[in-house]
Design a protein around this motif. Structure first.
Motif, mmCIF file in Angstrom:
data_model
loop_
_atom_site.group_PDB
_atom_site.id
_atom_site.type_symbol
_atom_site.label_atom_id
_atom_site.label_comp_id
_atom_site.label_asym_id
_atom_site.label_seq_id
_atom_site.Cartn_x
_atom_site.Cartn_y
_atom_site.Cartn_z
ATOM 1 N N ASN A 99 -8.958 8.983 1.906
ATOM 2 C CA ASN A 99 -9.675 7.774 2.298
ATOM 3 C C ASN A 99 -8.869 6.521 1.972
ATOM 4 O OD1 ASN A 99 -11.576 9.626 2.967
ATOM 5 N ND2 ASN A 99 -13.274 8.603 1.939
ATOM 6 N N SER A 100 -7.631 6.551 2.397
ATOM 7 C CA SER A 100 -6.737 5.408 2.229
ATOM 8 C C SER A 100 -5.733 5.424 3.375
ATOM 9 C CB SER A 100 -5.999 5.484 0.894
ATOM 10 O OG SER A 100 -5.071 4.420 0.777
ATOM 11 N N ALA A 101 -5.500 4.281 3.977
ATOM 12 C CA ALA A 101 -4.574 4.209 5.118
ATOM 13 C C ALA A 101 -3.844 2.875 5.115
ATOM 14 C CB ALA A 101 -5.325 4.402 6.428
ATOM 15 N N LEU A 102 -2.700 2.877 5.752
ATOM 16 C CA LEU A 102 -1.936 1.646 5.953
ATOM 17 C C LEU A 102 -1.790 1.421 7.446
ATOM 18 C CD1 LEU A 102 -0.253 -0.656 4.637
ATOM 19 C CD2 LEU A 102 1.759 0.790 5.005
ATOM 20 N N LEU A 103 -2.124 0.216 7.899
ATOM 21 C CA LEU A 103 -1.923 -0.183 9.290
ATOM 22 C C LEU A 103 -0.903 -1.307 9.318
ATOM 23 C CD1 LEU A 103 -5.239 0.315 8.768
ATOM 24 C CD2 LEU A 103 -5.247 0.022 11.238
ATOM 25 N N LEU A 132 10.705 -0.129 10.072
ATOM 26 C CA LEU A 132 9.329 -0.189 9.588
ATOM 27 C C LEU A 132 8.700 1.201 9.526
ATOM 28 C CD1 LEU A 132 8.224 -3.421 11.436
ATOM 29 C CD2 LEU A 132 8.054 -3.061 8.966
ATOM 30 N N THR A 133 8.922 2.015 10.551
ATOM 31 C CA THR A 133 8.331 3.352 10.584
ATOM 32 C C THR A 133 8.783 4.184 9.386
ATOM 33 O OG1 THR A 133 8.184 3.331 13.011
ATOM 34 C CG2 THR A 133 8.147 5.489 11.907
ATOM 35 N N HIS A 134 10.073 4.231 9.134
ATOM 36 C CA HIS A 134 10.601 5.114 8.080
ATOM 37 C C HIS A 134 10.462 4.515 6.683
ATOM 38 C CE1 HIS A 134 11.981 8.070 10.910
ATOM 39 N NE2 HIS A 134 12.646 7.153 11.598
ATOM 40 N N SER A 135 10.040 3.248 6.593
ATOM 41 C CA SER A 135 9.860 2.640 5.274
ATOM 42 C C SER A 135 8.518 2.977 4.649
ATOM 43 C CB SER A 135 9.993 1.120 5.369
ATOM 44 O OG SER A 135 8.860 0.549 6.042
ATOM 45 N N VAL A 136 7.558 3.415 5.454
ATOM 46 C CA VAL A 136 6.200 3.671 4.949
ATOM 47 C C VAL A 136 6.215 4.891 4.026
ATOM 48 C CG1 VAL A 136 3.830 4.253 5.573
ATOM 49 C CG2 VAL A 136 5.157 2.667 6.991
ATOM 50 N N GLU A 137 5.680 4.721 2.820
ATOM 51 C CA GLU A 137 5.607 5.808 1.869
ATOM 52 C C GLU A 137 4.402 5.651 0.954
ATOM 53 O OE1 GLU A 137 8.868 5.910 -0.877
ATOM 54 O OE2 GLU A 137 9.025 3.730 -0.956
ATOM 55 N N LYS A 159 -2.310 -0.785 -2.348
ATOM 56 C CA LYS A 159 -2.880 0.266 -3.190
ATOM 57 C C LYS A 159 -2.455 1.634 -2.672
ATOM 58 C CE LYS A 159 -7.205 1.751 -5.319
ATOM 59 N NZ LYS A 159 -8.669 1.523 -5.414
ATOM 60 N N GLY A 160 -1.428 2.196 -3.320
ATOM 61 C CA GLY A 160 -0.964 3.530 -2.954
ATOM 62 C C GLY A 160 0.066 3.580 -1.843
ATOM 63 N N TRP A 161 0.472 2.410 -1.286
ATOM 64 C CA TRP A 161 1.392 2.399 -0.146
ATOM 65 C C TRP A 161 2.510 1.374 -0.341
ATOM 66 C CZ3 TRP A 161 0.826 6.064 3.521
ATOM 67 C CH2 TRP A 161 -0.420 6.678 3.649
ATOM 68 N N ARG A 162 3.646 1.695 0.251
ATOM 69 C CA ARG A 162 4.766 0.746 0.322
ATOM 70 C C ARG A 162 5.275 0.705 1.756
ATOM 71 N NH1 ARG A 162 6.852 3.714 -4.286
ATOM 72 N NH2 ARG A 162 6.473 2.580 -6.241
ATOM 73 N N ASN A 211 7.519 10.247 9.804
ATOM 74 C CA ASN A 211 8.716 9.548 9.326
ATOM 75 C C ASN A 211 9.472 10.363 8.281
ATOM 76 O OD1 ASN A 211 7.377 9.246 6.897
ATOM 77 N ND2 ASN A 211 7.273 7.014 6.983
ATOM 78 N N LYS A 212 10.506 9.797 7.730
ATOM 79 C CA LYS A 212 11.372 10.501 6.783
ATOM 80 C C LYS A 212 10.671 10.842 5.476
ATOM 81 C CE LYS A 212 15.605 8.413 8.633
ATOM 82 N NZ LYS A 212 16.772 7.524 8.354
ATOM 83 N N GLN A 213 9.573 10.154 5.191
ATOM 84 C CA GLN A 213 8.783 10.461 3.987
ATOM 85 C C GLN A 213 7.659 11.450 4.296
ATOM 86 O OE1 GLN A 213 9.919 7.139 4.474
ATOM 87 N NE2 GLN A 213 11.453 7.704 2.941
ATOM 88 N N ASN A 214 7.720 12.032 5.498
ATOM 89 C CA ASN A 214 6.729 13.019 5.943
ATOM 90 C C ASN A 214 5.331 12.406 6.073
ATOM 91 O OD1 ASN A 214 6.364 15.670 6.884
ATOM 92 N ND2 ASN A 214 5.434 16.298 4.943
#
Length: 462
Positions: free
Chosen positions: A431-435, A455-460, A280-283, A396-399
């Motif tokens: 109030n949304s996070a990805l771990l 993995l780090t730079h893929s998070v967006e 939800k809201g993350w890739r 990361n690259k997506q700030n």
């Protein structure tokens, strides 16, 4: 005097009796009307009895022990691939003799007598080994050359639980592949002790080597494809059909094999660099093919937030020693959302969840087990270096800002190979996070760096 109509009735009855007799004979010939009888020694090709009779002379029990008559330290099965005394088995069956040769020896049981065998080739990644005995066999099993279709009948032969030589019937269910690992999937109840025995087709030809069962499953087993064994056999034979010399120290060869496997696993993952797993809201970077994944809601925090969890683990690994795994990894993604919590409450909740990931109480089913403890408890001067741990804040690259923790420890006897884990949590003001959690065993530092950066730079966000 016989009346004509009586003659006709008699002839009719005889005709009916004749056809009934013929019908019963035909039914019996088709197996629909039969009498119990013993299985013939000349059973038709493809039956378990016939396959076993053809295979049994070339399958042996094998043990490692401190001496010929000493109790076994490990045991399994082996089979003849060259009548001059070359037999195949699993690496894990002879691992004690490979890693501690001054203490343990290998013995093949031939006609009830243990005969000293020498390990002459290994493939630790595919769990294969070749041993040689000073014994001339009457023949050897042949490799199968026919491709298999799902449902094809296969047989596994070996010595289950160190009892009688046995044959188990099963079916071919394709290949399971992940990087360098490729295994035949069998619907077959293989038992301990059958490791190292042959998986054969209805013509009693080798199509694989019994290697493992899937825990917590019903009759799902694995075999190493015969192509890997044939390659090892061909590399081991010399032009005069002698076998390679005994190696005093397999360590350097094992390290090379494990490093190659780590590179292949990393490359297989990077081939999916453009694929994403969505929450939800993350890739984020999707897990590689060949992993076993689950996705569900975590109930522990249900009152405060929705926690969507995807956990993935690799089914296979290389084990250069008992209780040491290499080329194995697990990954988990966790999406935490809670519109009703205030920001400071939400970040307090994230701290709790993030801490649970470190103490392994978050996952009770063992898929992300012992994230820190596996590095500390298993570490000893004999096997592991002292763990090096750290914490960073990265963008990361997506700030996307993230907090990152990591621990790494080295495998003492396998220079250049590391165990480690990394955990990430996003630090956005919503109030949304990805771990994410990644646990690696037996990888090179460059592999770890490559996967960490991917993995780090893929998070967006989206």
């Amino acid at each position: 005097m016989v009346r004509p109509d009586s003659v006709r009735k008699f002839a009719f009855r005889m005709t009916i009796a004749f056809f009934v007799f013929i019908g019963l004979r035909l039914l019996a010939a088709k197996g629909e009307v039969t009498e119990p009888r013993a299985i013939s020694a000349n059973a038709p090709p493809g039956t378990a009895s016939t396959v076993f009779q053809k295979t049994k002379p070339y399958v042996c029990a094998l043990k490692t022990a401190v001496s010929e008559n000493a109790p076994k330290a490990s045991y399994g099965s082996a089979f003849v691939v060259d009548k001059t005394g070359l037999l195949a088995t699993n690496y894990h069956v002879v691992v004690d003799a490979v890693r501690t040769p001054k203490k343990y020896k290998t013995f093949v049981i031939i006609d009830g007598k243990p005969i000293r065998a020498k390990v002459v080739a290994i493939d630790v990644v595919r769990d294969l080994a070749l041993v040689h005995v000073s014994h001339e066999f009457s023949g050897a099993l042949e490799f199968g050359g026919v491709s298999l279709e799902t449902g094809a009948k296969l047989y596994s032969v070996g010595v289950p639980e160190d009892l009688n030589m046995s044959i188990v019937e099963g079916n071919y269910n394709g290949l399971q592949k992940n990087g360098p690992y490729e295994n035949v999937v069998l619907s077959s109840p293989i038992n301990p002790g059958m490791s190292g025995g042959p998986t054969i087709n209805e013509q009693a030809q080798i199509v694989g080597v019994n290697v493992a069962i899937l825990r917590q499953a019903q009759n799902i087993s694995f075999a190493v494809p015969a192509s890997y064994l044939k390659k090892l056999v061909d590399e081991t034979r010399l032009p005069d059909r002698a076998v390679a010399a005994v190696v005093d120290d397999w360590g350097p060869s094992i390290v090379r094999q494990l490093k190659t496997a780590a590179d292949e696993l990393s490359e297989a993952w990077m081939q999916k660099a453009s694929e994403r797993v969505e929450f939800k809201g993350w890739r984020a970077h999707a897990p590689p093919a060949g992993l076993k994944c689950w996705r569900d809601q975590k109930e522990k925090y249900a009152r405060e937030a929705n926690v969507d969890v995807q956990r993935c683990m690799s089914l296979f690994s290389a084990s250069p020693e008992r209780d040491i795994q290499s080329g194995n990894y697990e990954i988990a993604y966790m999406n935490v959302t809670s519109p009703r919590l205030k920001s400071f409450q939400f970040f307090h909740l994230l701290d709790d969840i993030y801490g649970d990931l470190a103490t392994s109480s978050f996952e009770s089913n063992g898929l992300i087990d012992e994230l820190v403890d596996s590095l500390l408890d298993e570490s000893s001067e004999a096997r592991y270096t002292k763990p090096r741990c750290g914490e960073e804040i990265v963008v990361n690259k997506q700030n996307i800002a993230m907090k990152v923790n990591y621990c790494v420890t080295g495998l003492v006897r396998y220079e250049g190979l590391l165990n480690g884990f990394v955990r990430w949590v996003t630090l956005e003001k919503q109030n949304s996070a990805l771990l994410m959690v990644l646990k690696l065993k037996g990888f090179r530092s460059q592999n770890m760096k490559q996967l960490f950066e991917a993995l780090t730079h893929s998070v967006e966000k989206f």
